[in-house]
Design a protein around this motif. Structure first.
Motif, mmCIF file in Angstrom:
data_model
loop_
_atom_site.group_PDB
_atom_site.id
_atom_site.type_symbol
_atom_site.label_atom_id
_atom_site.label_comp_id
_atom_site.label_asym_id
_atom_site.label_seq_id
_atom_site.Cartn_x
_atom_site.Cartn_y
_atom_site.Cartn_z
ATOM 1 N N SER A 52 0.838 -1.207 0.000
ATOM 2 C CA SER A 52 0.000 0.000 0.000
ATOM 3 C C SER A 52 0.870 1.253 0.000
ATOM 4 N N ASN A 53 1.987 1.215 0.732
ATOM 5 C CA ASN A 53 2.911 2.354 0.723
ATOM 6 C C ASN A 53 3.522 2.552 -0.653
ATOM 7 N N VAL A 54 3.876 1.473 -1.328
ATOM 8 C CA VAL A 54 4.404 1.593 -2.697
ATOM 9 C C VAL A 54 3.332 2.216 -3.580
ATOM 10 N N HIS A 55 2.106 1.727 -3.459
ATOM 11 C CA HIS A 55 1.012 2.258 -4.275
ATOM 12 C C HIS A 55 0.800 3.758 -4.042
ATOM 13 N N ARG A 56 0.845 4.180 -2.785
ATOM 14 C CA ARG A 56 0.588 5.591 -2.459
ATOM 15 C C ARG A 56 1.762 6.513 -2.756
ATOM 16 N N HIS A 57 2.985 6.034 -2.498
ATOM 17 C CA HIS A 57 4.110 6.967 -2.460
ATOM 18 C C HIS A 57 5.189 6.771 -3.518
ATOM 19 N N ALA A 58 5.354 5.588 -4.064
ATOM 20 C CA ALA A 58 6.512 5.321 -4.924
ATOM 21 C C ALA A 58 6.471 6.125 -6.221
ATOM 22 N N GLN A 59 7.630 6.645 -6.583
ATOM 23 C CA GLN A 59 7.844 7.377 -7.832
ATOM 24 C C GLN A 59 9.062 6.764 -8.506
ATOM 25 N N PRO A 60 9.254 6.625 -9.699
ATOM 26 C CA PRO A 60 8.429 7.096 -10.806
ATOM 27 C C PRO A 60 7.310 6.134 -11.186
ATOM 28 N N LYS A 62 5.068 2.139 -10.057
ATOM 29 C CA LYS A 62 4.610 1.270 -8.964
ATOM 30 C C LYS A 62 5.180 -0.145 -9.060
ATOM 31 N N THR A 63 6.194 -0.328 -9.908
ATOM 32 C CA THR A 63 6.803 -1.643 -10.046
ATOM 33 C C THR A 63 7.571 -1.988 -8.776
ATOM 34 N N CYS A 64 7.373 -3.204 -8.292
ATOM 35 C CA CYS A 64 8.068 -3.626 -7.087
ATOM 36 C C CYS A 64 8.236 -5.146 -7.082
ATOM 37 N N THR A 65 9.025 -5.625 -6.153
ATOM 38 C CA THR A 65 9.272 -7.048 -5.987
ATOM 39 C C THR A 65 9.033 -7.413 -4.536
ATOM 40 N N VAL A 66 8.241 -8.457 -4.326
ATOM 41 C CA VAL A 66 8.009 -8.994 -2.982
ATOM 42 C C VAL A 66 8.845 -10.257 -2.875
ATOM 43 N N GLU A 67 9.562 -10.359 -1.775
ATOM 44 C CA GLU A 67 10.435 -11.508 -1.572
ATOM 45 C C GLU A 67 10.159 -12.116 -0.200
ATOM 46 N N PRO A 84 13.940 5.928 -4.335
ATOM 47 C CA PRO A 84 15.013 5.923 -3.339
ATOM 48 C C PRO A 84 14.634 6.538 -1.990
ATOM 49 N N ARG A 85 13.501 7.225 -1.902
ATOM 50 C CA ARG A 85 13.106 7.849 -0.637
ATOM 51 C C ARG A 85 12.729 6.784 0.378
ATOM 52 N N LEU A 86 13.373 6.834 1.546
ATOM 53 C CA LEU A 86 13.075 5.869 2.604
ATOM 54 C C LEU A 86 11.787 6.252 3.321
ATOM 55 N N PRO A 87 11.007 5.269 3.764
ATOM 56 C CA PRO A 87 9.760 5.597 4.468
ATOM 57 C C PRO A 87 10.045 6.186 5.838
ATOM 58 N N VAL A 88 9.103 6.966 6.318
ATOM 59 C CA VAL A 88 9.216 7.595 7.631
ATOM 60 C C VAL A 88 7.985 7.192 8.434
ATOM 61 N N ASP A 117 18.552 0.622 -1.935
ATOM 62 C CA ASP A 117 18.835 -0.546 -2.775
ATOM 63 C C ASP A 117 19.494 -0.041 -4.054
ATOM 64 N N GLY A 118 20.820 0.047 -4.031
ATOM 65 C CA GLY A 118 21.519 0.628 -5.172
ATOM 66 C C GLY A 118 21.287 2.129 -5.195
ATOM 67 N N GLY A 119 21.422 2.729 -6.344
ATOM 68 C CA GLY A 119 21.260 4.176 -6.450
ATOM 69 C C GLY A 119 19.841 4.617 -6.729
ATOM 70 N N SER A 120 18.970 3.683 -7.060
ATOM 71 C CA SER A 120 17.633 4.124 -7.469
ATOM 72 C C SER A 120 16.531 3.221 -6.923
ATOM 73 N N GLY A 121 16.487 3.100 -5.640
ATOM 74 C CA GLY A 121 15.422 2.296 -5.052
ATOM 75 C C GLY A 121 15.672 2.023 -3.588
ATOM 76 N N LYS A 122 14.802 1.233 -3.025
ATOM 77 C CA LYS A 122 14.930 0.885 -1.608
ATOM 78 C C LYS A 122 14.314 -0.487 -1.389
ATOM 79 N N VAL A 123 14.613 -1.049 -0.240
ATOM 80 C CA VAL A 123 13.966 -2.275 0.204
ATOM 81 C C VAL A 123 13.459 -2.037 1.622
ATOM 82 N N VAL A 124 12.195 -2.352 1.839
ATOM 83 C CA VAL A 124 11.590 -2.262 3.162
ATOM 84 C C VAL A 124 11.257 -3.698 3.546
ATOM 85 N N TRP A 125 11.636 -4.095 4.764
ATOM 86 C CA TRP A 125 11.504 -5.490 5.160
ATOM 87 C C TRP A 125 11.019 -5.617 6.594
ATOM 88 N N PHE A 126 10.533 -6.811 6.922
ATOM 89 C CA PHE A 126 10.218 -7.155 8.310
ATOM 90 C C PHE A 126 10.459 -8.644 8.492
#
Length: 181
Positions: A52-60, A62-67, A84-88, A117-126
């Protein structure tokens, strides 16, 4: 990180509302396959919040990978996106309609985080702890009602009392509609 191939699952998707439900079903099926059924609810909740956070906030986009990975008997769920913006984690007010997702992930998980995650992205995990491994024999310590116990000790009889006025039955009122016309 080294993972056993049978304990690793990756899904790439567009984080759209219709796809989030599909990913929840995939997570559920995979955890059943791994015999981690007790983690399904928390893993589904966590992955829903992250997507849901990717859907609301990710730019440019909404492509993502769930692992999903099992590392040392812990389940790690991660979502990678191209923003690349980290969630707050914000402190949502009592009347706020959103802004509690990361707090829920933090509350229901063993640990969580976000990393570039590299220069152009992030990974959020739990991570979630291993499924409960309490032996069934422990259930013997739970109190039970047994058939040798007299029924009088379990149930109390309540006398039926009828309140009526002899010969008087009120007439039913006609049905009324809340809709005008």
């Amino acid at each position: 990180m080294i993972t056993h191939p049978s304990r690793h699952c990756t899904v790439e998707l567009q984080a759209l509302p219709s796809r989030i439900g599909q990913v929840r079903r995939i997570v559920s099926a995979q955890l059943r396959y791994w015999h981690m059924d007790t983690l399904i609810d928390r893993a589904s909740l966590g992955v829903t919040e992250l997507l849901s956070n990717v859907h609301r906030h990710a730019q440019p986009d909404k492509t993502c990978t769930v692992e999903l990975e099992v590392l040392l008997d812990r389940l790690r769920v991660s979502v990678r996106d191209r923003d690349p913006r980290l969630p707050v984690m914000e402190d949502a007010g009592p009347l706020a309609t959103c802004g509690r997702g990361l707090a829920m992930v933090a509350a229901m998980s063993e640990s969580w985080g976000a990393l570039p995650d590299g220069g152009s992205g992030k990974v959020v995990w739990f991570t979630l702890p291993p499924p409960c491994t309490t032996p069934v024999a422990d259930w013997d310590r739970c109190p039970r009602i047994t058939s040798v116990e007299p029924a009088a000790h379990r149930f109390a009889e309540i006398p039926l009392v009828e309140h009526s006025v002899e010969g008087h039955r009120p007439e039913p009122e006609p049905a009324r509609s809340a809709v005008a016309g």
